[in-house]
Motif scaffolding. Sequence first.
Motif, mmCIF file in Angstrom:
data_model
loop_
_atom_site.group_PDB
_atom_site.id
_atom_site.type_symbol
_atom_site.label_atom_id
_atom_site.label_comp_id
_atom_site.label_asym_id
_atom_site.label_seq_id
_atom_site.Cartn_x
_atom_site.Cartn_y
_atom_site.Cartn_z
ATOM 1 N N GLU A 1 50.965 28.111 38.639
ATOM 2 C CA GLU A 1 51.038 29.168 37.836
ATOM 3 C C GLU A 1 51.932 28.839 36.783
ATOM 4 O O GLU A 1 52.866 28.262 36.689
ATOM 5 N N VAL B 1 46.029 37.169 34.989
ATOM 6 C CA VAL B 1 45.498 35.935 34.581
ATOM 7 C C VAL B 1 46.095 35.258 33.291
ATOM 8 O O VAL B 1 46.285 34.312 33.072
ATOM 9 N N THR C 1 43.838 34.190 40.422
ATOM 10 C CA THR C 1 42.648 34.830 40.934
ATOM 11 C C THR C 1 42.630 34.537 42.189
ATOM 12 O O THR C 1 41.450 34.984 42.788
ATOM 13 N N SER D 1 38.806 38.374 35.293
ATOM 14 C CA SER D 1 39.643 37.225 35.242
ATOM 15 C C SER D 1 39.267 36.405 33.886
ATOM 16 O O SER D 1 40.301 36.141 33.591
ATOM 17 N N LEU E 1 41.587 34.819 30.454
ATOM 18 C CA LEU E 1 41.448 33.729 29.958
ATOM 19 C C LEU E 1 41.172 33.720 28.603
ATOM 20 O O LEU E 1 41.716 32.851 27.685
ATOM 21 N N ILE F 1 44.276 30.742 36.075
ATOM 22 C CA ILE F 1 43.450 30.950 36.938
ATOM 23 C C ILE F 1 44.123 31.192 38.432
ATOM 24 O O ILE F 1 43.412 31.334 39.273
#
Length: 508
Positions: A233, A69, A77, A300, A304, A74
């Motif tokens: 991505e 991640v 995920t 996840s 971030l 995201i």
Amino acid sequence: MTYLTVPVMIIFGIFLLAMVMVGIWTYQETTTFSDFALGGRRLSAPVAALSAGASDMSGWLFLGLPGAVYAAGIGATWIAVGLVIGTYLNWRLVAPRLRTYTEMAGNSVTLSAYLEERFEDGSKVLRTVSATVIVVFFTVYVASALIAGGVLFEEIFGGGFEFALTVFAVVMVVYTFLGGFRAVSVTHSVQATLMFFAALALPLIGIGLLGGFDALGGVLGAKTPALLDMGAEAGFDDGGWETGKPLSGVAVISLLAWGLGYFGQPHILVRFMSIRSTREIPMARRIGVGWVIVVLAGASLVGLVGIAALDEPLENPETVFIALSAQLVNPWVAGILLVAVLAAIKSTADSQLLVSATALTEDFYRAFLNRRASDACLVFVARGTVVAVALVAYAIALSGGAVLDIVAYAWAGFGAAFGPVILLSLYWPRMTRAGAMAGIVTGAVTVVVWKRIDPLLGPLETGVYEMVPGVLVATAAALFFGRFVGRPPLRDWYGPMDNRTPQRMMAG
């Protein structure tokens, strides 16, 4: 880079000592081979649920997923979504029937023994092939976990890799040797709790320091909107992030396909076999699925938060959890968070070690060398095989990273080899021994071949995760051979047992 502090060392020491004490405590409860292999089928719903989750996630939860991640946003995920779906379906479709059928199959303590009894294989070929697949791949799996544990110790404390590897291996072997399945499952409850706390606490602390979710989204969006796009991505190098590219349908399917692997993972399925009653499965399912959702979401978020909160981009994205722990919290809290990473690594490794040792004892020693072995003899042999498998895994781990190339697709190998066969054995009365053998062999072979051939196709490379073709080919082979080769089992596996049918158990 090292984060050596006295508080972190103390917390790690307490944790490792506690694991050994659990082994000593459960030693007296481990008197029969069933106790050693399945905890006497006495696990409560919470323990079974947490043990299944802890044995599943491994160090990937705090290293691989946050790293993915951190590097891609995201869009990475989707794999977590697939794992949540797979976890739910595994508890819903497999757990009730597998718990009942393995007890009907002579109280089987291994998947190989269950398959032999389920398909009435007097030749023992099915048991031998399936047990061999389990032992070989799980020994390598244990080696990879030992490497990860050694690297974690070295990353945090510094010092030599070999010494760190040895400490990690010895502690794991001691409590597994003493308490068997009971010790492993009890330690998993503690470790799963630590993992839950770490997955929840670290991202929330980071988000709080940033000023809330809106502030986090603002920072990420300013770097590149692709970080917040499930269909994209982001590109990453050690200088930062760029727009990247859209995720293709093939990429999304491949990430979701990780969930297919659950139906064939022996170290997870054995938790279903060990729960004390099918009546506890609905509660275990709710606990297990809820735990998985929280820890995957938290892991996840760590990725971030790392993008937004760390001072400099990381050269290795998989160290984002460690780097955040060192930067955002005091050493005592950091020690607890970092112990959770160790717990995740160890909780999978000890499960795989125990399954390998049980398979060697039940499917080779008792099946071929001593069919009338007493419980005391089997427990003695099982403890010896724990040490033997650990020594082999330790020797492999000392060679370093070559092991990781094989383990990269071991999840797919188990999922494809055993997943379709387990499901068909539980739901299709017509399934035959030939179908089971065909499914196991073709599933494993397809995964291995696909992993090697697909990258060689150049412009024609599909990029499809090997789980997808593996499961499809194994299912087709099992259905074809199960329908046209051999006879169905003579025993009625779908009748009542103790006034409880599998259909009633599914109603939970």
